[in-house]
Design an enzyme around this catalytic site. Structure first.
Site, short mmCIF file in Angstrom:
data_model
loop_
_atom_site.label_atom_id
_atom_site.label_comp_id
_atom_site.label_asym_id
_atom_site.label_seq_id
_atom_site.Cartn_x
_atom_site.Cartn_y
_atom_site.Cartn_z
N HIS A 166 0.75 -1.27 0.00
CA HIS A 166 0.07 0.05 0.26
C HIS A 166 0.76 1.30 -0.01
O HIS A 166 0.13 2.36 -0.09
CB HIS A 166 -1.00 -0.03 1.17
CG HIS A 166 -1.92 -1.17 0.94
ND1 HIS A 166 -2.75 -1.32 0.12
CD2 HIS A 166 -2.37 -2.08 2.10
CE1 HIS A 166 -3.65 -2.14 0.25
NE2 HIS A 166 -3.40 -2.82 1.60
N ASP A 202 -2.79 -10.25 -3.09
CA ASP A 202 -3.46 -9.87 -1.53
C ASP A 202 -5.11 -9.61 -1.83
O ASP A 202 -5.23 -9.22 -2.97
CB ASP A 202 -2.51 -8.65 -1.37
CG ASP A 202 -3.09 -8.42 0.05
OD1 ASP A 202 -2.49 -8.67 1.36
OD2 ASP A 202 -4.38 -7.51 0.30
N HIS A 204 -6.71 -7.01 -1.10
CA HIS A 204 -6.54 -5.60 -1.07
C HIS A 204 -5.99 -5.06 -2.51
O HIS A 204 -4.79 -5.72 -2.74
CB HIS A 204 -6.29 -4.79 -0.09
CG HIS A 204 -7.03 -5.16 1.29
ND1 HIS A 204 -6.41 -6.18 2.10
CD2 HIS A 204 -8.16 -4.92 1.79
CE1 HIS A 204 -7.27 -6.45 3.13
NE2 HIS A 204 -8.28 -5.64 2.84
N ASP A 289 -5.06 -13.05 2.59
CA ASP A 289 -6.27 -12.46 3.42
C ASP A 289 -7.40 -12.71 2.27
O ASP A 289 -8.69 -12.53 2.88
CB ASP A 289 -5.90 -10.97 3.64
CG ASP A 289 -5.33 -10.03 2.67
OD1 ASP A 289 -5.02 -10.59 1.50
OD2 ASP A 289 -5.16 -8.97 3.04
N TYR A 328 -4.39 -12.46 7.86
CA TYR A 328 -4.53 -12.07 9.34
C TYR A 328 -5.42 -13.18 10.11
O TYR A 328 -5.65 -13.00 11.25
CB TYR A 328 -5.51 -10.59 9.24
CG TYR A 328 -4.60 -9.67 8.37
CD1 TYR A 328 -3.67 -8.90 8.99
CD2 TYR A 328 -5.15 -9.55 7.04
CE1 TYR A 328 -2.89 -8.19 8.07
CE2 TYR A 328 -4.43 -8.61 6.31
CZ TYR A 328 -3.38 -7.91 6.94
OH TYR A 328 -2.49 -7.00 6.14
C1 SP5 Z 1 -1.25 -5.16 3.66
C2 SP5 Z 1 -3.10 -5.41 3.72
O1 SP5 Z 1 -3.65 -6.25 3.67
N1 SP5 Z 1 -3.44 -4.27 4.29
C3 SP5 Z 1 -4.86 -4.16 4.52
C4 SP5 Z 1 -5.15 -3.07 5.20
C5 SP5 Z 1 -6.72 -2.90 5.25
N2 SP5 Z 1 -6.96 -2.29 6.78
C6 SP5 Z 1 -8.16 -1.60 6.42
C7 SP5 Z 1 -9.07 -1.68 7.87
C8 SP5 Z 1 -10.46 -1.08 7.76
C9 SP5 Z 1 -10.72 -0.86 9.21
N3 SP5 Z 1 -10.82 -1.86 10.03
C10 SP5 Z 1 -11.86 -1.60 11.03
C11 SP5 Z 1 -11.46 -2.64 11.93
C12 SP5 Z 1 -11.75 -2.04 13.33
N4 SP5 Z 1 -10.53 -2.18 14.30
ZN ZN Z 2 -4.48 -7.14 2.15
#
Ligand code: SP5
Ligand code: ZN
Length: 350
Positions: A166, A202, A204, A289, A328
């Protein structure tokens, strides 16, 4: 395949994420890498230390981003912010939105509280005492894996934590600080294995990698991910119309709930694209993920899906660097990585 591993990832404990203004538990935990290591150790892989890669960082990042990451926590702590108001991680409070500047460059903020927003694009990606050292070691690991492949290993895997896809040239976010995947691709590009294909599986969008190589026709960037318009990070981009200079970028979007059939077919499409464009080397941004049960995505891929996707990527028969991104679910992350890497080896040997 050889596995580049560094204990330094343990120095980075983000301590949660600030989400809608509230410090919540995060999912980018040190235990992620430990679980991957344990699963790989059971398969008897060879672990290799990263080599320091002094020049690699500036191949993909602005030195000002590195300077900020390297000093931010010490400066924050020295300013007393850990005691008053009691915030022991670097967290932004304002951002230099482009509309503020009439096209002129932003002034470098003097105060660390303001500068915290100068290089970050979200509030979730916290900097603590060991963040810089861990991020630096992860980038070294990815570039070391590229060197192993340039030195004739058919494939190499870097167990990078924190993740990196990212991060743009000078802005970090999404639990990432330095773009490990991009640094590996830049090393292969510098060695003349062009065009280098980066295939990001991934869940995302690999927005940082896309941005870094947007103008560079010698690095093809493809990403398969959950549709950002369905409400998923990074929300603002990752759409099909983003094609890059020389038509060098591809985004394949999947609906929430997509399982093996749709996901493996999309990975295969990106592999076909790399083949048509006669790529000379491959970097796989291996987030796991997309798995069903992962807390950060609504995709529903199984371990067998990761194995099949790995086979399709290995079947390209290219020198292959695999760089860890997200994933995760602690109970399955190790198995999922093993399945993907095994599939890549099967494809390469097929
Ligand atoms: C590397 C990778 O997979 N990064 C992904 C990051 C995405 N995170 C987004 C989180 C969105 C908000 N989550 C709310 C959870 C409350 N703790
Ligand atoms: Zn991701």
């Amino acid at each position: 395949m050889p596995v580049v591993w560094s204990d330094s990832h343990r120095l980075h404990d983000p301590g949660g994420e600030v989400w809608v203004g509230v410090r919540t538990p995060g999912t980018e935990l040190p235990e992620r890498a430990e679980r991957i290591r344990a699963a790989l150790a059971e398969h008897g892989v060879r672990f290799v230390d990263p080599e320091p890669q002094e020049d690699a960082l500036t191949s993909v990042h602005d030195p000002e981003l590195a300077g900020h990451l390297a000093g931010a926590w010490n400066e924050w702590n020295a300013a007393g912010l850990s005691q008053d108001p009691g915030q022991d991680r670097v967290v932004p409070y304002l951002f230099p939105h482009p509309d503020l500047f009439s096209g002129q460059p932003a002034h470098r903020a003097t105060s660390i509280t303001a500068r915290a927003g100068q290089f970050a694009y979200d509030t979730m990606t916290l900097i603590g005492p060991g963040t810089w050292e861990a991020a630096r070691a992860a980038l070294d690991a990815a570039v070391t894996a590229a060197d192993l492949v340039l030195d004739a290993a058919p494939a190499a895997y870097a167990c990078t934590r924190p993740p990196g896809h990212h991060v743009t040239r000078r802005a970090f976010g999404g639990s990432c600080y330095l773009n490990n995947t991009a640094a590996a691709a830049a090393r292969l590009r510098a060695a003349g294995r062009t065009p280098v294909a980066v295939i990001d599986i991934d869940a995302h969008h690999g927005n940082g990698t896309q941005a870094i190589f947007w103008d560079d026709g010698d690095v093809l960037t493809g990403s398969v991910h959950v549709d950002p318009a369905a409400g998923w990070f990074p929300h603002f981009l990752g759409f099909e119309g983003e094609r890059g200079a020389d038509d060098s970028n591809r985004n394949l979007l999947l609906a929430p709930g997509t399982g093996d059939d749709g996901w493996v077919a999309a990975v295969g499409e990106l592999a076909d694209w790399a083949r048509e464009r006669e790529a000379g080397a491959l970097v796989v941004a291996l987030g796991v993920d997309a798995a069903g049960g992962d807390p950060e995505s609504p995709l529903a891929v199984t371990p067998a899906g990761f194995r099949s996707a790995g086979r399709a990527l290995g079947a390209l028969g290219l020198p292959t660097v695999v760089v860890q991104e997200g994933g995760y679910d602690l109970d399955t992350i190790g198995e999922l990585v093993v399945e993907a890497l095994t599939g890549i080896e099967e494809g390469l040997n097929g």
